[in-house]
Each structure stands twice: as structure tokens, then as C-alpha cells.
Design a protein around this motif. Structure first.
Motif, PDB file in Angstrom:
ATOM      1  N   ARG A  54       0.809  -1.215   0.000  1.00  0.00           N
ATOM      2  CA  ARG A  54       0.000   0.000   0.000  1.00  0.00           C
ATOM      3  C   ARG A  54       0.848   1.274   0.000  1.00  0.00           C
ATOM      4  O   ARG A  54       0.309   2.375   0.096  1.00  0.00           O
ATOM      5  CB  ARG A  54      -0.940   0.006   1.207  1.00  0.00           C
ATOM      6  CG  ARG A  54      -1.916  -1.164   1.190  1.00  0.00           C
ATOM      7  CD  ARG A  54      -2.921  -1.082   2.313  1.00  0.00           C
ATOM      8  NE  ARG A  54      -3.798  -2.227   2.329  1.00  0.00           N
ATOM      9  CZ  ARG A  54      -4.852  -2.401   1.540  1.00  0.00           C
ATOM     10  NH1 ARG A  54      -5.158  -1.460   0.660  1.00  0.00           N
ATOM     11  NH2 ARG A  54      -5.586  -3.487   1.611  1.00  0.00           N
ATOM     12  N   LYS A  55       2.141   1.134  -0.104  1.00  0.00           N
ATOM     13  CA  LYS A  55       3.026   2.292  -0.149  1.00  0.00           C
ATOM     14  C   LYS A  55       3.453   2.547  -1.580  1.00  0.00           C
ATOM     15  O   LYS A  55       3.423   1.652  -2.428  1.00  0.00           O
ATOM     16  CB  LYS A  55       4.233   2.052   0.765  1.00  0.00           C
ATOM     17  CG  LYS A  55       3.817   1.890   2.227  1.00  0.00           C
ATOM     18  CD  LYS A  55       5.008   1.729   3.138  1.00  0.00           C
ATOM     19  CE  LYS A  55       4.555   1.584   4.597  1.00  0.00           C
ATOM     20  NZ  LYS A  55       5.682   1.427   5.530  1.00  0.00           N
ATOM     21  N   PRO A  56       3.866   3.800  -1.887  1.00  0.00           N
ATOM     22  CA  PRO A  56       4.161   4.152  -3.283  1.00  0.00           C
ATOM     23  C   PRO A  56       5.174   3.249  -3.965  1.00  0.00           C
ATOM     24  O   PRO A  56       5.107   3.057  -5.178  1.00  0.00           O
ATOM     25  CB  PRO A  56       4.699   5.588  -3.166  1.00  0.00           C
ATOM     26  CG  PRO A  56       4.054   6.122  -1.926  1.00  0.00           C
ATOM     27  CD  PRO A  56       3.959   4.957  -0.981  1.00  0.00           C
ATOM     28  N   ILE A  57       6.112   2.674  -3.188  1.00  0.00           N
ATOM     29  CA  ILE A  57       7.146   1.837  -3.795  1.00  0.00           C
ATOM     30  C   ILE A  57       6.555   0.645  -4.538  1.00  0.00           C
ATOM     31  O   ILE A  57       7.144   0.116  -5.474  1.00  0.00           O
ATOM     32  CB  ILE A  57       8.145   1.374  -2.709  1.00  0.00           C
ATOM     33  CG1 ILE A  57       9.389   0.758  -3.376  1.00  0.00           C
ATOM     34  CG2 ILE A  57       7.499   0.399  -1.748  1.00  0.00           C
ATOM     35  CD1 ILE A  57      10.504   0.455  -2.404  1.00  0.00           C
ATOM     36  N   VAL A  58       5.350   0.210  -4.139  1.00  0.00           N
ATOM     37  CA  VAL A  58       4.643  -0.865  -4.838  1.00  0.00           C
ATOM     38  C   VAL A  58       3.348  -0.362  -5.463  1.00  0.00           C
ATOM     39  O   VAL A  58       3.049  -0.672  -6.618  1.00  0.00           O
ATOM     40  CB  VAL A  58       4.332  -2.039  -3.880  1.00  0.00           C
ATOM     41  CG1 VAL A  58       3.496  -3.103  -4.597  1.00  0.00           C
ATOM     42  CG2 VAL A  58       5.623  -2.658  -3.352  1.00  0.00           C
ATOM     43  N   ALA A  59       2.595   0.424  -4.704  1.00  0.00           N
ATOM     44  CA  ALA A  59       1.245   0.812  -5.121  1.00  0.00           C
ATOM     45  C   ALA A  59       1.220   1.533  -6.464  1.00  0.00           C
ATOM     46  O   ALA A  59       0.261   1.393  -7.228  1.00  0.00           O
ATOM     47  CB  ALA A  59       0.607   1.696  -4.042  1.00  0.00           C
ATOM     48  N   LYS A  60       2.268   2.301  -6.759  1.00  0.00           N
ATOM     49  CA  LYS A  60       2.295   3.050  -8.011  1.00  0.00           C
ATOM     50  C   LYS A  60       2.849   2.242  -9.189  1.00  0.00           C
ATOM     51  O   LYS A  60       2.981   2.782 -10.293  1.00  0.00           O
ATOM     52  CB  LYS A  60       3.131   4.320  -7.831  1.00  0.00           C
ATOM     53  CG  LYS A  60       2.486   5.360  -6.914  1.00  0.00           C
ATOM     54  CD  LYS A  60       3.304   6.627  -6.875  1.00  0.00           C
ATOM     55  CE  LYS A  60       2.617   7.692  -6.020  1.00  0.00           C
ATOM     56  NZ  LYS A  60       3.393   8.961  -5.978  1.00  0.00           N
ATOM     57  N   HIS A  61       3.152   0.980  -8.936  1.00  0.00           N
ATOM     58  CA  HIS A  61       3.813   0.206  -9.986  1.00  0.00           C
ATOM     59  C   HIS A  61       3.073  -1.081 -10.336  1.00  0.00           C
ATOM     60  O   HIS A  61       3.676  -2.019 -10.857  1.00  0.00           O
ATOM     61  CB  HIS A  61       5.252  -0.097  -9.569  1.00  0.00           C
ATOM     62  CG  HIS A  61       6.106   1.127  -9.476  1.00  0.00           C
ATOM     63  ND1 HIS A  61       6.689   1.716 -10.575  1.00  0.00           N
ATOM     64  CD2 HIS A  61       6.434   1.906  -8.414  1.00  0.00           C
ATOM     65  CE1 HIS A  61       7.369   2.791 -10.199  1.00  0.00           C
ATOM     66  NE2 HIS A  61       7.225   2.924  -8.890  1.00  0.00           N
ATOM     67  N   HIS A  62       1.766  -1.128 -10.065  1.00  0.00           N
ATOM     68  CA  HIS A  62       0.985  -2.313 -10.435  1.00  0.00           C
ATOM     69  C   HIS A  62       1.064  -2.574 -11.929  1.00  0.00           C
ATOM     70  O   HIS A  62       1.219  -3.727 -12.367  1.00  0.00           O
ATOM     71  CB  HIS A  62      -0.469  -2.139 -10.010  1.00  0.00           C
ATOM     72  CG  HIS A  62      -0.674  -2.249  -8.535  1.00  0.00           C
ATOM     73  ND1 HIS A  62      -1.882  -2.613  -7.983  1.00  0.00           N
ATOM     74  CD2 HIS A  62       0.168  -2.071  -7.491  1.00  0.00           C
ATOM     75  CE1 HIS A  62      -1.782  -2.644  -6.660  1.00  0.00           C
ATOM     76  NE2 HIS A  62      -0.543  -2.305  -6.341  1.00  0.00           N
ATOM     77  N   LYS A  63       0.981  -1.505 -12.722  1.00  0.00           N
ATOM     78  CA  LYS A  63       1.026  -1.665 -14.184  1.00  0.00           C
ATOM     79  C   LYS A  63       2.374  -2.223 -14.615  1.00  0.00           C
ATOM     80  O   LYS A  63       2.443  -3.116 -15.476  1.00  0.00           O
ATOM     81  CB  LYS A  63       0.781  -0.321 -14.867  1.00  0.00           C
ATOM     82  CG  LYS A  63       0.817  -0.397 -16.393  1.00  0.00           C
ATOM     83  CD  LYS A  63       0.619   0.969 -17.016  1.00  0.00           C
ATOM     84  CE  LYS A  63       1.841   1.844 -16.787  1.00  0.00           C
ATOM     85  NZ  LYS A  63       1.754   3.143 -17.497  1.00  0.00           N
ATOM     86  N   ASN A  64       3.456  -1.736 -14.022  1.00  0.00           N
ATOM     87  CA  ASN A  64       4.787  -2.212 -14.390  1.00  0.00           C
ATOM     88  C   ASN A  64       4.983  -3.672 -13.985  1.00  0.00           C
ATOM     89  O   ASN A  64       5.663  -4.427 -14.686  1.00  0.00           O
ATOM     90  CB  ASN A  64       5.853  -1.332 -13.735  1.00  0.00           C
ATOM     91  CG  ASN A  64       5.801   0.097 -14.235  1.00  0.00           C
ATOM     92  OD1 ASN A  64       5.652   0.341 -15.426  1.00  0.00           O
ATOM     93  ND2 ASN A  64       5.888   1.048 -13.325  1.00  0.00           N
ATOM     94  N   ILE A  65       4.401  -4.066 -12.863  1.00  0.00           N
ATOM     95  CA  ILE A  65       4.473  -5.476 -12.449  1.00  0.00           C
ATOM     96  C   ILE A  65       3.746  -6.343 -13.470  1.00  0.00           C
ATOM     97  O   ILE A  65       4.249  -7.401 -13.868  1.00  0.00           O
ATOM     98  CB  ILE A  65       3.878  -5.652 -11.041  1.00  0.00           C
ATOM     99  CG1 ILE A  65       4.759  -4.950  -9.999  1.00  0.00           C
ATOM    100  CG2 ILE A  65       3.736  -7.142 -10.697  1.00  0.00           C
ATOM    101  CD1 ILE A  65       4.145  -4.881  -8.613  1.00  0.00           C
TER     102      ILE A  65
END
Length: 226
Positions: free
Chosen positions: A58-69
Motif C-alpha cells: 500500500r506504499k508508493p514503492i509498490v502501489a504506483k507500480h501495479h502496471k509495471n508489475i
């Protein structure tokens, strides 16, 4: 299912596959030895990776990269194709090396493009860098999963590879392994972890940094040429 959940399931499944390989393929030193240590280290890496995804979901280090994952998971299917070609079609040398290099180059370019586009869109180095990291690591996870499944469920494909048969014939008297299958199980296992850690994580980080720099420069030149 969201991307972090897919990653966590992937890491957990790979950890189970590694434990299965350890149980199925028993070298002379089993249950100890370098192979056991390698399996333990791999399981730790996989579990820690899954826990970190959960902690930072839930933090930006993961939350903002769902598309990249998601993009990384799709790119990882190219590794699956490459691994399948090598272990089903069994192309001879030097064609096998050429095929490997082509797939590696395509995957590297795609990861680099993802990082460059992200940095250009956001004008943020960290965003570009992290997009490369997540894209690379997710692609490496797919490659790792593919290789581990191959070991557990399709080992005859590996031992019937003419190149592997020649290697075993040339070296088996000095390798101290009970069988060809056990030897190549751990060789393939090492390759699986190499794809995850080096061709996934390390390469993703390097390409992410390169892409972030290029993306920022392109954004700078675009701004100053208006």
C-alpha cells in the motif's frame, strides 16, 4: 487478482517447488551439502521477496507500480518461450546461443523502454528506476517459475537434450552425482535463480537506472526546445 497478489502467489509457489526439488533430487551429500544450502538460500530469497511485497503493497514503492508489475509478468512469458524452445526443440549450437541472445536482448530492451517512458512521463528518476526494478523482477519470477516447473514435472525433457547428454557423458565420472537427472536438476535450479536474481532483479535495476536517466534527459530536452 491484483499484481502484488500475483507476485506473492508466484514467490510462494516457487518456494514450494524449490522444497519439492530438494526432496525429489538427492545427491550423495543429501540432506546436507551445497545443494541443500542453495535450496535454503533460494527459499529465503523467495519468502523475503513475498513478505516485502506484502509490507510495501500500500506504499508508493509498490502501489504506483501495479502496471509495471503486470508488464513484467507478460514480458516474463518471453523467458518461458525461450526456456521451452531450449528444452523441447533442443536446437544445436550455435543456434541455441543465438536464440538465447535474441530473447535476452528483446527482454532487456522492453524493460529499458518501460523505465524510460515512466521517467519521461513523470519527470521523476525514482519512478523510472523503480519501474525498471519491478518490471525486471516480475519477468525474472516468471522465468524462475518456468524452470522450476520444468525440473519437477518435465525432467525427461532436460535429460534427453543432446547437449546435456554429451555434457554428462564427458563429465559424469568427475561430478559425483548419483544420476544425470539429479545433476541437471540442480544445474537448472541454479539457472532458475539466476533468472530471478540477476536477469530479473539486477538487470531490472540497471536498466531502470539507464532508462530513468534517458527519460529525464528526453523530458529536459523537450522542455527546453519548446
Amino acid at each position: 487478482m491484483n499484481s502484488p497478489n500475483t507476485l506473492r502467489i508466484g514467490f510462494a509457489t516457487c518456494a514450494i517447488l524449490v522444497a519439492t526439488i530438494y526432496y525429489m533430487y538427492r545427491p550423495y551429500a543429501w540432506p546436507t551439502g551445497m545443494e541443500a544450502l542453495g535450496c535454503l538460500i533460494a527459499i529465503v530469497i523467495l519468502i523475503v521477496s513475498g513478505v516485502l511485497v506484502y509490507v510495501f503493497e500500500r506504499k508508493p514503492i509498490v502501489a504506483k507500480h501495479h502496471k509495471n508489475i503486470r508488464i513484467g509478468l507478460l514480458i516474463g512469458l518471453l523467458w518461458t518461450v525461450e526456456i521451452s524452445i531450449n528444452n523441447i526443440a533442443h536446437p544445436p549450437l550455435p543456434f541455441r546461443d543465438i536464440i538465447d541472445d535474441i530473447f535476452w536482448a528483446i527482454i532487456a530492451i522492453l524493460i529499458w523502454v518501460v523505465a524510460t517512458v515512466e521517467a519521461f512521463k513523470t519527470n521523476n528518476f525514482l519512478a523510472g528506476f523503480l519501474s525498471g526494478c519491478w518490471t525486471g523482477y516480475a519477468s525474472g519470477l516468471v522465468a524462475c517459475f518456468t524452470a522450476l516447473v520444468l525440473i519437477v514435472f518435465a525432467m525427461p525433457l532436460v535429460v534427453n537434450d543432446p547437449l546435456n547428454m554429451k555434457e554428462w557423458a564427458d563429465l559424469h565420472q568427475t561430478l559425483h552425482y548419483p544420476s544425470m537427472a539429479i545433476y541437471f536438476a540442480y544445474q537448472t535450479f541454479a539457472g532458475a535463480m539466476l533468472h530471478l536474481v540477476v536477469l530479473g532483479g539486477v538487470m531490472g535495476a540497471l536498466l531502470g537506472a539507464m532508462g530513468a536517466i534517458i527519460g529525464k534527459l528526453l523530458r529536459y530536452f523537450r522542455k527546453n526546445n519548446k
